[in-house]
Design an enzyme around this catalytic site. Sequence first.
Site, mmCIF file in Angstrom:
data_model
loop_
_atom_site.group_PDB
_atom_site.id
_atom_site.type_symbol
_atom_site.label_atom_id
_atom_site.label_comp_id
_atom_site.label_asym_id
_atom_site.label_seq_id
_atom_site.Cartn_x
_atom_site.Cartn_y
_atom_site.Cartn_z
ATOM 1 N N LYS A 48 0.872 -1.058 -0.108
ATOM 2 C CA LYS A 48 0.007 0.037 0.098
ATOM 3 C C LYS A 48 0.801 1.372 0.451
ATOM 4 O O LYS A 48 0.629 2.386 -0.210
ATOM 5 C CB LYS A 48 -1.145 -0.015 0.704
ATOM 6 C CG LYS A 48 -2.394 -1.225 0.538
ATOM 7 C CD LYS A 48 -3.080 -1.002 -0.010
ATOM 8 C CE LYS A 48 -4.081 -2.190 -0.364
ATOM 9 N NZ LYS A 48 -5.292 -1.991 -1.088
HETATM 10 N N1 PMP Z 1 -3.542 -7.780 1.272
HETATM 11 C C1 PMP Z 1 -3.122 -7.064 2.190
HETATM 12 C C2 PMP Z 1 -2.902 -7.528 4.195
HETATM 13 C C3 PMP Z 1 -4.275 -6.000 2.425
HETATM 14 O O1 PMP Z 1 -4.080 -5.267 2.885
HETATM 15 C C4 PMP Z 1 -4.686 -5.554 0.835
HETATM 16 C C5 PMP Z 1 -5.125 -4.700 0.197
HETATM 17 N N2 PMP Z 1 -6.613 -3.863 1.643
HETATM 18 C C6 PMP Z 1 -4.393 -6.347 0.205
HETATM 19 C C7 PMP Z 1 -4.072 -7.664 0.150
HETATM 20 C C8 PMP Z 1 -4.730 -6.717 -1.649
HETATM 21 O O2 PMP Z 1 -4.486 -5.393 -2.662
HETATM 22 P P1 PMP Z 1 -5.559 -5.006 -3.185
HETATM 23 O O3 PMP Z 1 -6.132 -4.151 -2.179
HETATM 24 O O4 PMP Z 1 -4.653 -4.352 -3.735
HETATM 25 O O5 PMP Z 1 -6.582 -5.663 -4.308
#
Ligand code: PMP
Length: 330
Positions: A48
């Site tokens: 992120k």
């Molecule tokens: N794994 C974790 C630990 C996350 O925090 C997130 C995002 N909420 C994701 C996977 C999924 O990533 P994305 O939001 O880019 O699909």
Amino acid sequence: MKKELQVYDNILQLVGDTPLIQLQKMTEDISGTFYAKVEAFNPGHSAKDRVAHFILSQAEEKGLLQPGDTIVETTSGNTGFSIAMVSAVKGYKCILAVSDKSSKDKIDMLRAMGAEVHVCPANVAADDPRSYYEVAKRIHLETPGSIYINQYFNELNIDAHYHSTGPEIWKQTEGKITHLVACSGTGGTISGTARYLKEMNPEIKILGIDAYGSVLKKYHETRQFDENEGLGKNLIPTATDFDAIDEFVKVTDESAAQMARTIAKEEGLFVGYTSGAAMQGVKQYALQGQFTKDSKVVVLFPDHGSRYMAKIYNDQWMEDQGFELHENLK
Ligand code: PMP
């Protein structure tokens, strides 16, 4: 091979360029070569950082942000932490509306990074003025010069990965990647990375991971939103490009937790819950016959294990969930 020693102007220069690490023991029994893209190497310990850094840089370039302006978002998770980190360095005020289900540790982490945290009741409807969505929207509307990140519905979330994660993986595998395996929450990671990789080589297979109780797999297959299914993810994020994803597989929470613990013990990689989910997905896709001995598979590990000390790395929590702890996982 030695790492280069360098001096940086600030921590944001360390966002991205995460390593690709070959998996050894865990994939011995599967055809193909497997590499983990380990996003815990970002300075905020998750993928992120890329999204927060990209979206705020874009807003700056468009002249939408002035020093002292406010960034608003609705998450206690990795995105909140990354936005707080980027805001701290760039001199913005960060306001996060989070649910009262968030752990105290998580809220403390955000406050430690300088964020102003508004704790909102989880057990009210999304359109209730007390919900964290509504609180965030209100703060955004009431605060001149503020930006609402809205990661589930922000196209720039996809672009962040299109411009960084995708090109990095292409370069690191010298264009030889055959499959990408990644989890989907907002969908930004898998969609942006997939868009770039498919542009470079449309043959690359993009394999998603979904949780039971979530609507993504069914939506991908039917383009129908099944309102009855929504135990987990009960919205269809516009930050997901369903056309860029070839398939989804569902993994159980139990197998994801067990797999994360196995990754730590067998590969020495201390990663989070969804890294375990991605690895479990690799095992299931292998059983379906997705990979051959020539496959070069990249598995995306989104964050660091330290975020889960009260969860998957806590034996009592595992027991409380009814998750089995085999002897080799203790
Ligand atoms: N794994 C974790 C630990 C996350 O925090 C997130 C995002 N909420 C994701 C996977 C999924 O990533 P994305 O939001 O880019 O699909």
